[in-house]
Motif scaffolding. Sequence first.
Motif, PDB file in Angstrom:
ATOM      1  N   PRO A   1       0.760  -1.556   0.065  1.00  0.00           N
ATOM      2  CA  PRO A   1      -0.093  -0.302   0.068  1.00  0.00           C
ATOM      3  C   PRO A   1       0.603   1.298  -0.010  1.00  0.00           C
ATOM      4  CG  PRO A   1      -0.195  -1.340   2.464  1.00  0.00           C
ATOM      5  CD  PRO A   1       0.558  -2.152   0.600  1.00  0.00           C
ATOM      6  N   ASN A   2       2.043   1.250   0.541  1.00  0.00           N
ATOM      7  CA  ASN A   2       2.983   2.794   1.068  1.00  0.00           C
ATOM      8  C   ASN A   2       3.811   2.967  -0.265  1.00  0.00           C
ATOM      9  OD1 ASN A   2       1.050   3.361   2.774  1.00  0.00           O
ATOM     10  ND2 ASN A   2       2.114   2.449   4.021  1.00  0.00           N
ATOM     11  N   VAL A   3       4.016   1.844  -1.339  1.00  0.00           N
ATOM     12  CA  VAL A   3       5.291   2.036  -2.133  1.00  0.00           C
ATOM     13  C   VAL A   3       4.488   2.183  -3.724  1.00  0.00           C
ATOM     14  CG1 VAL A   3       6.312   0.396  -3.693  1.00  0.00           C
ATOM     15  CG2 VAL A   3       6.173  -0.485  -0.689  1.00  0.00           C
ATOM     16  N   LYS A   4       4.571   3.357  -4.289  1.00  0.00           N
ATOM     17  CA  LYS A   4       3.817   4.177  -5.430  1.00  0.00           C
ATOM     18  C   LYS A   4       4.548   3.766  -6.697  1.00  0.00           C
ATOM     19  CE  LYS A   4       2.229   8.012  -2.759  1.00  0.00           C
ATOM     20  NZ  LYS A   4       1.330   7.688  -1.969  1.00  0.00           N
ATOM     21  N   GLY A   5       6.534   3.072  -6.590  1.00  0.00           N
ATOM     22  CA  GLY A   5       6.866   2.287  -7.358  1.00  0.00           C
ATOM     23  C   GLY A   5       8.606   1.941  -6.800  1.00  0.00           C
ATOM     24  N   VAL A   6       9.257   1.184  -7.496  1.00  0.00           N
ATOM     25  CA  VAL A   6      10.070   0.636  -7.303  1.00  0.00           C
ATOM     26  C   VAL A   6      11.337   0.211  -8.468  1.00  0.00           C
ATOM     27  CG1 VAL A   6       9.041  -1.786  -8.052  1.00  0.00           C
ATOM     28  CG2 VAL A   6      10.806  -1.899  -5.881  1.00  0.00           C
ATOM     29  N   ARG A   7      12.306   0.520  -7.948  1.00  0.00           N
ATOM     30  CA  ARG A   7      13.582  -0.261  -8.639  1.00  0.00           C
ATOM     31  C   ARG A   7      13.679  -1.541  -8.352  1.00  0.00           C
ATOM     32  NH1 ARG A   7      17.598   3.512  -8.061  1.00  0.00           N
ATOM     33  NH2 ARG A   7      16.244   5.329  -9.254  1.00  0.00           N
ATOM     34  N   VAL A   8      13.525  -2.494  -9.355  1.00  0.00           N
ATOM     35  CA  VAL A   8      14.918  -3.491  -8.384  1.00  0.00           C
ATOM     36  C   VAL A   8      15.738  -4.157  -9.793  1.00  0.00           C
ATOM     37  CG1 VAL A   8      14.118  -5.696  -8.624  1.00  0.00           C
ATOM     38  CG2 VAL A   8      11.966  -4.611  -7.849  1.00  0.00           C
ATOM     39  N   ARG A   9      16.645  -4.587  -9.060  1.00  0.00           N
ATOM     40  CA  ARG A   9      17.554  -4.726  -9.398  1.00  0.00           C
ATOM     41  C   ARG A   9      17.980  -6.552  -8.996  1.00  0.00           C
ATOM     42  NH1 ARG A   9      22.629  -2.327 -11.294  1.00  0.00           N
ATOM     43  NH2 ARG A   9      24.180  -3.208 -11.574  1.00  0.00           N
ATOM     44  N   VAL A  10      18.814  -7.027  -9.875  1.00  0.00           N
ATOM     45  CA  VAL A  10      18.101  -8.817  -9.820  1.00  0.00           C
ATOM     46  C   VAL A  10      19.574  -9.121 -10.545  1.00  0.00           C
ATOM     47  CG1 VAL A  10      17.673 -11.092  -9.882  1.00  0.00           C
ATOM     48  CG2 VAL A  10      15.777 -10.061  -9.198  1.00  0.00           C
ATOM     49  N   GLU A  11      20.934  -9.458  -9.387  1.00  0.00           N
ATOM     50  CA  GLU A  11      22.069  -9.957 -10.364  1.00  0.00           C
ATOM     51  C   GLU A  11      22.550 -11.328 -10.049  1.00  0.00           C
ATOM     52  OE1 GLU A  11      25.753  -7.406  -9.700  1.00  0.00           O
ATOM     53  OE2 GLU A  11      23.890  -6.098  -7.795  1.00  0.00           O
ATOM     54  N   LYS A  12      23.146 -12.037 -10.880  1.00  0.00           N
ATOM     55  CA  LYS A  12      23.929 -13.626 -10.873  1.00  0.00           C
ATOM     56  C   LYS A  12      25.379 -13.471 -10.274  1.00  0.00           C
ATOM     57  CE  LYS A  12      22.426 -16.759 -13.041  1.00  0.00           C
ATOM     58  NZ  LYS A  12      22.157 -17.549 -14.340  1.00  0.00           N
ATOM     59  N   PRO A  13      25.841 -13.234  -9.147  1.00  0.00           N
ATOM     60  CA  PRO A  13      27.208 -13.346  -9.328  1.00  0.00           C
ATOM     61  C   PRO A  13      27.977 -14.601  -9.967  1.00  0.00           C
ATOM     62  CG  PRO A  13      25.657 -12.330  -7.309  1.00  0.00           C
ATOM     63  CD  PRO A  13      25.132 -13.336  -8.369  1.00  0.00           C
ATOM     64  N   GLY A  14      28.775 -14.134 -10.353  1.00  0.00           N
ATOM     65  CA  GLY A  14      30.148 -14.949 -11.654  1.00  0.00           C
ATOM     66  C   GLY A  14      28.979 -15.639 -12.064  1.00  0.00           C
TER      67      GLY A  14
END
Length: 117
Positions: free
Chosen positions: A87-100
């Motif tokens: 409810p309190n999130v108007k937007g989001v930045r998501v970063r997903v990484e696979k190390p190595g």
Amino acid sequence: MDQTFVKDLLVRGVIGISDRERQQPQDILINLVFFTDISQAAISDDIQDCANYRDISKRVFALAETANTYTVEALCARIAALCLAEPNVKGVRVRVEKPGAVRFSRSVGCEIERFNP
């Protein structure tokens, strides 16, 4: 727009396209930035007025641990949708990484920004 963040959430899950990647969990590194308005939370000092990063992180962890996606893009989009349901999130930045994941690189991944209409 104010921002609340979770930095370097480390999860082990199945992600990738090769047979080797599908056989056992591997490290997945997740970073989140929640776009929100903290004005009311700053006054009330009440978690109900915040983007509750602890609860969201638990849900993101559970999702990433069990998603079994082939691509970081798919996992990234699923995490964004989960965060935007808050409810309190108007937007989001998501970063997903696979190390190595790629030889001679520290990490590979995907980063997206999504906003509620």
